[in-house]
Design an enzyme around this catalytic site. Sequence first.
Site, PDB file in Angstrom:
ATOM      1  N   SER A  98      14.882  -6.836  25.435  1.00  0.00           N
ATOM      2  CA  SER A  98      16.403  -6.780  26.086  1.00  0.00           C
ATOM      3  C   SER A  98      17.012  -8.063  25.596  1.00  0.00           C
ATOM      4  O   SER A  98      16.438  -9.082  25.366  1.00  0.00           O
ATOM      5  CB  SER A  98      16.135  -6.482  27.503  1.00  0.00           C
ATOM      6  OG  SER A  98      15.382  -5.329  27.791  1.00  0.00           O
ATOM      7  N   MET A  99      18.262  -8.128  25.657  1.00  0.00           N
ATOM      8  CA  MET A  99      19.087  -9.369  25.674  1.00  0.00           C
ATOM      9  C   MET A  99      18.473 -10.219  26.766  1.00  0.00           C
ATOM     10  O   MET A  99      18.206  -9.986  28.030  1.00  0.00           O
ATOM     11  CB  MET A  99      20.464  -9.068  25.742  1.00  0.00           C
ATOM     12  CG  MET A  99      21.195  -8.336  26.803  1.00  0.00           C
ATOM     13  SD  MET A  99      22.729  -7.770  26.758  1.00  0.00           S
ATOM     14  CE  MET A  99      23.390  -9.302  26.319  1.00  0.00           C
TER      15      MET A  99
END
Length: 389
Positions: A98-99
Amino acid sequence: MDSEDHGERSELGRSLLKSGALDSYWLPSFAFVQRSAFLPELIWPYDMVTARTVVVDRAEDPELWRRYAEDNVPIVTQWDDGRHQGPEPGDVPTSSVSMPSVVFSMLRDLEVRLGDRVLEIGTGTGYNAALLGVRLGLSQVVSVEVDPTVAAAARTALERARLPVTVITGDGFEGYEAGAPYDRVIATVGLREIPFAWVEQAVPGGVIVAPWGTHFSNQDAVARLVISDDGASAAGHFTGPVEFMKLRSQRLPFVGHNAYVPAGVQGADKSLTSLSEEVFTGDKFATGSFAVGLRVPQCTHIVAPQREGARPVWLYGLDDMSWACAFFREGRRETTVYQSGPRRLWDEVESAYAWWVGAGRPGHERFGLTVDAEGQSAWLDAPGESWSV
């Protein structure tokens, strides 16, 4: 870490601190654990500027690979449950990292304390487990990954980074009873049902943080649930919208448009609606769509491309073969709607949206979720008025 890499990580760190996603509690973990150490040679980052998934091979362009590895973007690391081959993107992304802004926002919501034991659902690359291990101690973290290939790659990356937290290959929906009890449970996959097993395996007062949503759309919101004193339930508000790959056993059970509408809209009930096209085509993280999903269970929708000034929006019932379609046309205040089947899906959606507007257009943080042995229910502001989801 070379000087260029350190510079990019420092820039990312400053950005995360400024946004509030990263705080001083998690800064040492961020500084110690390089996300790039948990990525394969071939990655598929989502470029925020072009809004496209791109292909980056470290062997062909190491500088570009490193830049994406240390940027605030999500990166796909597997397609199609591992069946995909070749450099071009596959059909369905099935594992990723994920970011960082989402990673650290969820870790902040988890509110871990030294001495806590944590169960993570969805190991992925192992990056999130590494951050937890640095913060709490390697023996305090158990991570469960359903895909044997992904789990093996995560173990290798964790061992190479000298952060060998325990990675179990198994179905995260069942938790991991052998390592219980846990003070915290965090999921890095999207849920449509939070299993009661996680509640049972956590201590009273423990916390569950998980992306949760309905099948109405791909949207999730981070649920932060606290285990009750008697251990019989968990409840809490959502903290904000996100979008995650779904737990494999809870992916959308959609059989396809033709199964619902084999002969077109002929013979369906016809009516008009004043609901605007923007309700379905606006921000994908809009609370209105999330609220509609809470109020209209077992329903999904698809927004078709606009052609010649017209755009159909389809609704499909997931517990029967009900369907509805609205044909939005440019410049028209009212829209023709077709509905068929036991449920009047368009009427349900229109009523749910009107309810949300009438409630003052509440944001995600005013909604909450309760999970117990009987299932799960959603509520607005307080559990007193709730409905099954």
